[in-house]
Structure formats: C-alpha cells, structure tokens
Design a protein around this motif. Structure first.
Motif: not given
Ligand code: ADP
Ligand code: TRP
Length: 336
Positions: A317-324, A328-330, A332-336
C-alpha cells in the motif's frame, strides 16, 4: 491551493533494543495517532538508515523483526496504520537521489546530529552525511503532512521542508500543485526520558531500560538508577530524582501528587520511604504496564509469518503512494 489530506508518517531505526525513551518519546504517540487518523498513518522501520551503523546482517534482520513485533505487541493495529520496511519501497532511494541533486552541501553541514557525531570522533561515511536526504525522501515520497518525532529529529524535518521547497522551485512546480508536499513536525508530548544515569536515555549511552525487561534483569537495571545519598526516612528531592521522573511516566495526576507528598515526607503510611521503595514501585509499574503487550509479543514471536504478512501488505500500500510521487518527480525532472 487545496490542503492535502492529513497523512502521518514516522520511522524508527532498527539499530538496537527498544527502550522506555523510545516508547514514551515515540512509539506511544505513533500508536495513539492511529485512532485520530485511521487509515492515514504510515510507520516504517528504517533499515537503510540503520546501515549507517549496523555491520552485522543477522543482527539487522533480527532488529527489524523485533521492531515490528514490538509495535504490533504494543497495539499498532494493521487495519488502521501501515507498518513496513523502508527498503521494501525502493522508490524512496530513487527520490533521495533526485533530492540530493537540489540540496546544497551547506544545508547538510549544518545538521546538529551530524555535527555531534563528528565532535564525538566518528569518521563519517557519505551515508551518514546524506542521512537527512534519505529521511526527506522517506517523508516526501508519501506526501506526509505530519511527522511525529522527538526533539532530536525536529531539525531533520525542517531540512525536509527546505528540500521540498528547493525541489519544487528548481523544477518550477505550479504553486497550486507542488511536486513534493511540505510536512509539519508533530512534537512528541514526552520529549525527554532520562536514563538510569540521569542523561537522556539512549542506546548509545548504555543507560536504557528495555521496554520488555522483566524479573531479575529489570530489578537489577532499576537498582542501578543513580540517586543522591539522602538517608532513609529523610525528605527526598522529587524534582531531582531519576526514579521519580521515570515513575511519573506510569502515574496519573493523582498518583503523581501522592508520590510527591510521599517524597516530601520521606515516609508513607507512617513508615520510612526511601529510594529502594521507589525503585520497587517502578519495577512493579513497568511489569504491569507492559504485561499484556509482553504476552502478545510472545505470541507474535511464535508466528513470524503473521508479522511478515503485515509488513508485506503495508509495503504494497505504501509503495502505491510512493510510485505516484515518483511518477510526478520523474516527469518534472525529465527522467523518462
Ligand atoms: P537512541 O537515542 O536510543 O539511539 P533513537 O535516536 O533511535 O534512540 O530514537 C528513536 C525515537 O525515540 C526518536 O523519535 C527519539 O526522539 C525517541 N527517543 C529516543 N530516546 C528518547 C528519550 N530518552 N526521551 C524521549 N524520546 C526519545
Ligand atoms: N532519523 C529517525 C531517528 O533516528 C528515524 C527516521 C528515518 C525517521 N526516517 C524518518 C523519522 C522519517 C521520521 C520520518 O529517529
């Protein structure tokens, strides 16, 4: 900006036997919060952080298990709160790298806990230096809004606030939709528990009383609590007494007032009252307070699969939140 929903998050390091300082300073509050924020409490066992000090894989695994069992035995309800291993959510270490890239050396160089360790002569690893970056990633990966910690961790949460702002600014986040959510500190109501030598109770000072100590070992430990040399029957100084401070944690207001009177009189029910009597009371209180938890702990120890299932389900469950968050951060930064 719409306020994000409350989410409570905290971590505890599996780097030694948990003690009364950990219980009153951290664990009791974590568990109490699950009733106030059901379904919104994320607690994790910071095994990556423990790697800054632990060098024994079997000890690390055993400590992780012990922390999990301790939380469950003390009342963490896996239907209300998540309890997982930090390392079961690898998104956190990826986010830590992204945050590291927008964090100035100066910010980390100002960390009290790092400076204290250097002052003690510890030769720092890069991991010890960047410890607050990993801690920021722990908090920010889950969009946590409230971080219950003791006084010693407040600066780390403030650094997390700075890192979130730097990241959002560096990648020009829209004001009403930041990539990383700014967390607030929730200061523990019991920020200071003294150890048997009167310094702050800490595993680093060998002055702890373990939560589940009992019987002879507990009495021996309590016997070593430092007191002054007031003779039996004389008035005792409650405000300067380590036994009184520890006992107070287990007493309600009336009981505390009553004990204060006993100390002032140096007598109870007409008989002399000294530190030995107070120490005996403390041992009894500790054993009674944790009796039910001790029984649950024994049952959990005998059922490692149950403990593992809680950790695995929570991590998912925690991982689902972290994936989201990472998505966003990927972007935002241009990674992928
Ligand atoms: P230790 O000092 O034994 O290494 P940690 O630093 O791992 O303990 O602390 C884990 C949590 O327990 C932190 O949130 C910390 O604030 C809390 N804590 C530890 N010792 C005490 C204490 N003596 N009094 C109050 N809280 C404490
Ligand atoms: N550094 C904390 C301690 O030693 C443990 C921790 C790791 C933590 N990551 C965290 C606490 C995130 C709160 C939030 O006690």
């Amino acid at each position: 900006m719409t306020r994000p929903p409350a989410r409570v998050l905290s971590g505890i390091q599996p780097s030694g036997q948990l003690h009364l300082g950990n219980y009153f300073g951290a664990i009791a509050q974590h568990i109490a919060l699950q009733a106030r924020y059901p379904g919104a409490c994320f607690y994790f066992i910071a095994d990556y952080h423990a790697l800054t000090t632990v060098r024994d894989p079997e000890a690390l695994r055993a400590n992780v298990r012990d922390v999990a069992i301790t939380y469950l035995a003390l009342g963490l309800d896996p239907d209300k709160a998540l309890l997982f291993r930090q390392s079961d959510v690898p998104e956190v270490t990826e986010l830590a790298w992204m945050i590291a890239c927008v964090t100035g050396m100066g910010l980390l160089e100002r960390a009290h806990s790092y400076k204290d360790k250097i002052a003690k002569g510890i030769r720092p690893s890069v991991g010890l230096f960047t410890y607050p970056v990993l801690m920021a990633a722990d908090i920010l990966a889950y969009d946590a809004t409230l971080v219950p910690v003791g006084k010693d961790q407040v600066q780390h949460v403030e650094m997390t606030q700075d890192m979130a702002t730097h990241f959002n600014e560096a990648f020009a986040a829209p004001k009403d939709a930041p990539y990383l959510v700014r967390p607030e500190v929730l200061l523990s109501p019991t920020p200071y528990v003294p150890g048997i030598d009167g310094q702050k109770m800490s595993k680093s000072y060998d002055n702890t009383i373990p939560i589940f100590a009992e019987g002879k070992a507990l009495r021996k430990r309590i016997g070593r609590i430092v007191t002054d040399s007031t003779p039996l029957g004389e008035p005792l100084p409650a405000d300067r007494c380590n036994v009184f401070a520890l006992l107070s944690l287990f007493l309600d207001e009336d009981e505390r007032a009553d004990l204060r009177r006993t100390y002032a009189a140096g007598a109870r029910d007409g008989a002399p009252f000294g530190y030995g009597h107070a120490k005996k009371m403390l041992a009894e209180r500790i054993e009674a307070h944790f009796a039910a938890a001790r029984r649950r702990r024994a049952a959990l120890k005998a059922d490692p699969a149950r403990v593992e299932a809680v950790l695995a389900r929570s991590a998912e469950r925690a991982r689902a939140v972290a994936r989201a968050t990472l998505e966003r951060c990927r972007r935002a930064t241009g990674i992928r």
